[in-house]
Design a protein around this motif. Structure first.
Motif, PDB file in Angstrom:
ATOM      1  N   MET A  90      29.755  -4.269   5.876  1.00  0.00           N
ATOM      2  CA  MET A  90      30.740  -5.263   6.308  1.00  0.00           C
ATOM      3  C   MET A  90      30.696  -5.401   7.827  1.00  0.00           C
ATOM      4  O   MET A  90      30.675  -4.410   8.550  1.00  0.00           O
ATOM      5  N   PHE A  92      32.795  -7.292  10.923  1.00  0.00           N
ATOM      6  CA  PHE A  92      34.106  -7.908  11.154  1.00  0.00           C
ATOM      7  C   PHE A  92      34.069  -8.864  12.346  1.00  0.00           C
ATOM      8  O   PHE A  92      33.243  -8.737  13.243  1.00  0.00           O
ATOM      9  N   ASN A  96      35.210  -3.917  15.522  1.00  0.00           N
ATOM     10  CA  ASN A  96      35.774  -2.663  15.011  1.00  0.00           C
ATOM     11  C   ASN A  96      34.851  -1.473  15.141  1.00  0.00           C
ATOM     12  O   ASN A  96      34.775  -0.626  14.256  1.00  0.00           O
ATOM     13  N   LEU A  97      34.119  -1.390  16.257  1.00  0.00           N
ATOM     14  CA  LEU A  97      33.348  -0.171  16.496  1.00  0.00           C
ATOM     15  C   LEU A  97      34.335   0.956  16.749  1.00  0.00           C
ATOM     16  O   LEU A  97      35.408   0.724  17.310  1.00  0.00           O
ATOM     17  N   PHE A  98      33.964   2.179  16.344  1.00  0.00           N
ATOM     18  CA  PHE A  98      34.855   3.320  16.549  1.00  0.00           C
ATOM     19  C   PHE A  98      34.954   3.586  18.042  1.00  0.00           C
ATOM     20  O   PHE A  98      33.987   3.979  18.688  1.00  0.00           O
ATOM     21  N   ALA A  99      36.154   3.386  18.597  1.00  0.00           N
ATOM     22  CA  ALA A  99      36.327   3.337  20.052  1.00  0.00           C
ATOM     23  C   ALA A  99      36.057   4.678  20.729  1.00  0.00           C
ATOM     24  O   ALA A  99      35.710   4.726  21.895  1.00  0.00           O
ATOM     25  N   HIS A 100      36.210   5.782  19.981  1.00  0.00           N
ATOM     26  CA  HIS A 100      36.055   7.107  20.595  1.00  0.00           C
ATOM     27  C   HIS A 100      34.674   7.700  20.380  1.00  0.00           C
ATOM     28  O   HIS A 100      34.416   8.834  20.758  1.00  0.00           O
ATOM     29  N   LEU A 109      27.424   8.030  12.012  1.00  0.00           N
ATOM     30  CA  LEU A 109      28.575   8.655  11.355  1.00  0.00           C
ATOM     31  C   LEU A 109      28.560   8.460   9.829  1.00  0.00           C
ATOM     32  O   LEU A 109      28.759   9.414   9.075  1.00  0.00           O
ATOM     33  N   GLY A 110      28.307   7.236   9.400  1.00  0.00           N
ATOM     34  CA  GLY A 110      28.279   6.947   7.957  1.00  0.00           C
ATOM     35  C   GLY A 110      27.206   7.742   7.234  1.00  0.00           C
ATOM     36  O   GLY A 110      27.495   8.487   6.296  1.00  0.00           O
ATOM     37  N   LYS A 113      28.194  11.596   7.424  1.00  0.00           N
ATOM     38  CA  LYS A 113      29.415  12.045   6.753  1.00  0.00           C
ATOM     39  C   LYS A 113      29.534  11.550   5.323  1.00  0.00           C
ATOM     40  O   LYS A 113      30.129  12.203   4.478  1.00  0.00           O
ATOM     41  N   VAL A 114      29.016  10.363   5.055  1.00  0.00           N
ATOM     42  CA  VAL A 114      29.184   9.814   3.711  1.00  0.00           C
ATOM     43  C   VAL A 114      27.992  10.165   2.830  1.00  0.00           C
ATOM     44  O   VAL A 114      28.134  10.517   1.668  1.00  0.00           O
ATOM     45  N   ALA A 144      33.379   0.176  24.472  1.00  0.00           N
ATOM     46  CA  ALA A 144      34.061  -0.672  25.468  1.00  0.00           C
ATOM     47  C   ALA A 144      33.154  -1.027  26.645  1.00  0.00           C
ATOM     48  O   ALA A 144      33.444  -1.965  27.391  1.00  0.00           O
ATOM     49  N   ARG A 158      25.368  -0.539  12.366  1.00  0.00           N
ATOM     50  CA  ARG A 158      26.180   0.478  11.684  1.00  0.00           C
ATOM     51  C   ARG A 158      26.236   0.210  10.182  1.00  0.00           C
ATOM     52  O   ARG A 158      26.126   1.128   9.365  1.00  0.00           O
ATOM     53  N   MET A 162      23.746   2.273   6.365  1.00  0.00           N
ATOM     54  CA  MET A 162      24.118   2.771   5.035  1.00  0.00           C
ATOM     55  C   MET A 162      23.168   2.234   3.964  1.00  0.00           C
ATOM     56  O   MET A 162      23.347   2.497   2.788  1.00  0.00           O
TER      57      MET A 162
ATOM     58  N   GLN B 115      40.010  -0.252  12.797  1.00  0.00           N
ATOM     59  CA  GLN B 115      39.278   1.016  12.850  1.00  0.00           C
ATOM     60  C   GLN B 115      39.222   1.659  11.464  1.00  0.00           C
ATOM     61  O   GLN B 115      38.181   2.135  11.034  1.00  0.00           O
ATOM     62  N   ILE B 122      32.379   1.640   5.438  1.00  0.00           N
ATOM     63  CA  ILE B 122      31.110   2.359   5.334  1.00  0.00           C
ATOM     64  C   ILE B 122      31.202   3.497   4.317  1.00  0.00           C
ATOM     65  O   ILE B 122      30.328   4.349   4.258  1.00  0.00           O
ATOM     66  N   GLN B 128      38.469  11.484   5.331  1.00  0.00           N
ATOM     67  CA  GLN B 128      37.496  11.281   6.406  1.00  0.00           C
ATOM     68  C   GLN B 128      37.966  10.195   7.369  1.00  0.00           C
ATOM     69  O   GLN B 128      37.828  10.333   8.591  1.00  0.00           O
TER      70      GLN B 128
END
Lengths: 251, 216
Positions: A90, A92, A96-100, A109-110, A113-114, A144, A158, A162, B115, B122, B128
């Motif tokens: 998806m 957007f 909506n990138l993970f800001a941290h 990450l996906g 972790k997934v 940013a 990103r 997957m 977020q 994903i 998580q």
């Protein structure tokens, strides 16, 4: 209109309905998207096209009807839904990138972790994807620090990390400055050429003409037309589509 | 001021006990509060209900009641401790955890909903999404209020002095009783040792805040 064998469909929606309070935002939607097909969904604001896109990976719930991905009915909640979402990429409007997380971490990450992929392999694949969308040199930065166009290309990477069966794009260029729109569309056109199954909600008619196999025109929560880009842009059948297209061409 | 110098070992003993109460209760409260906050935003209705009741009861009743409960009611229910310190830690950490939970929850709400949507899209599961995406961002935004809560905890630990725990305030009270002519000096000494804990916490807050700020 083309005819489809629903059994063939990678994504298939049958009689899908949704309300927001009084507003009937999706009315008996039937849509079947085959493997490798690029379907562009267009329509005026509030026509339900974003909701349709978000319903396909259940970011929006539906009230009736069924949505199937690769033959499997979309699960309601929990682990099974998470698993199915991993197969649906998806992108957007607001990136909506993970800001941290760094750009590289956003992409790895996906898989880590997934999917439980080893970090070294995930890093390697992520770098290849970032190179492919033209932001490899930005890997250690934070979201940013990148321009909107760059962020959106990272968001595409990103999702691709997957290895999804289908990619959903919810107005991917609507939040971008005009000069950045093309760099994102180029990546999407390339993706389409490589045979990715794509459902794209957009206002970019150029992209629809260039890359779409089918154009779906929505108005007031209904699919009003479903045609090839050629047919749709040269000879729209419904008055609403004619009206919509005429407004686009006046400027 | 002689009374402070003469009783420095007693002050120091009280200071260490206050530090001990604050650190142990603080750590427990942070962990417990974060778990309660997670329960408050979870999709499970029973968890949401329990955590809401927990927060509302502890946050809206005086700390003294928590102390009475831990020191007097719990032993009658068969939960006994060798030292009153344990009761003090139970009271302080549960009471503080309610405030921590509220701070974390407000932090969670401050993270843009996109977020979580991106994380879900994903294929991440609820735990998580919360643990890898939402909480790391939420906790950074709530560090200043969190440190305020911890400063309050250090000061609140003085209530333990009324429950036979000889921490800073407990010792101070005894010293004041023993040196009736120098009460002012005794209490100034107590205040000084509290400041020794709370002022650095405030400085820490502003340093950490600058370091971990997330650019959006």
């Amino acid at each position: 209109m083309t005819t489809y064998v629903p059994g063939d469909a990678l994504v298939s929606l049958n009689a899908v309905n949704k309300h927001y309070g009084q507003l009937h935002v999706l009315k008996d939607i039937d849509l079947h998207v085959r493997k490798g097909e690029v379907v562009v969904v267009i329509g005026p604001s509030g026509s339900g096209k974003s909701t349709l896109c978000r319903a396909i990976n259940r970011l929006e719930t539906i009230e009736s009807g069924t949505i199937k991905i690769d033959g499997k009915v979309l699960p309601e909640e929990g682990k099974a839904l998470a698993q199915l979402r991993a197969d649906v990429g998806m992108v957007f409007q607001s990136f909506n990138l993970f800001a941290h997380k760094t750009i590289l971490e956003n992409v790895t990450l996906g898989p880590i972790k997934v999917k439980g992929m080893p970090k070294a392999k995930a890093d390697q694949e992520a770098m290849a994807l970032l190179e492919r969308v033209g932001v490899g040199h930005q890997a250690p930065k934070l979201p940013a620090q990148l321009s909107g166009g760059q962020q959106q290309r990272v968001a595409i990477a990103r999702a691709l990390a997957m290895k999804p069966k289908v990619m959903l794009f919810d107005e991917p260029t609507s939040a971008l400055d005009p000069e950045m729109i093309n760099e994102v569309l180029d990546v999407m056109v390339q993706l389409a050429k490589e045979g990715m199954t794509m459902i794209v909600v957009t206002h970019e008619m150029g992209f629809a003409r260039k890359a779409a196999d089918r154009v779906v025109f929505m108005s007031d929560g209904q699919i009003v037309e479903d045609a090839t880009p050629e047919e749709f842009f040269t000879n729209p059948k419904s008055d609403r589509a004619k009206d919509f297209l005429s407004k686009l061409l006046t400027h | 001021m002689d009374v402070i110098i003469e009783n420095l070992p007693i002050y120091w003993d009280g200071f260490l006990r206050t530090l001990y109460l604050s650190v142990v209760s603080g750590v427990i409260a942070l962990v417990l509060g974060t778990l309660i906050a997670a329960a408050r935003v979870s999709p499970v209705a029973a968890l949401r209900g329990f955590s809401t009741v927990y927060v509302e009861i502890l946050r809206n009743t005086p700390l003294t009641i928590a102390f009475f409960f831990a020191a007097v009611v719990l032993p009658r229910l068969g939960v006994t401790f060798e030292q009153f310190e344990v009761a003090a830690i139970i009271a302080l950490s549960t009471y503080t955890s309610a405030f921590i939970a509220e701070a974390v929850r407000s932090g969670v709400n401050s993270v843009p909903v996109g977020q979580a949507e991106a994380a879900r899209s994903i294929g991440m599961k609820f735990g998580q999404v919360l643990g890898l995406i939402i909480l790391p961002q939420a906790l950074r935004t709530v560090i200043p209020p969190m440190i305020n809560i911890l400063i309050a905890l250090v000061k609140n630990s003085s209530v333990a002095g009324a429950f036979y725990v000889l921490e800073l305030f407990g010792h101070g009270r005894q010293l004041a009783n023993a040196n009736g002519d120098q009460v002012m000096a005794v209490l100034l000494g107590v205040a000084f040792f509290y400041l020794l804990l709370t002022v650095p916490l405030g400085i820490l807050a502003s340093t950490v805040e600058r370091k971990v700020a997330i650019a959006r």
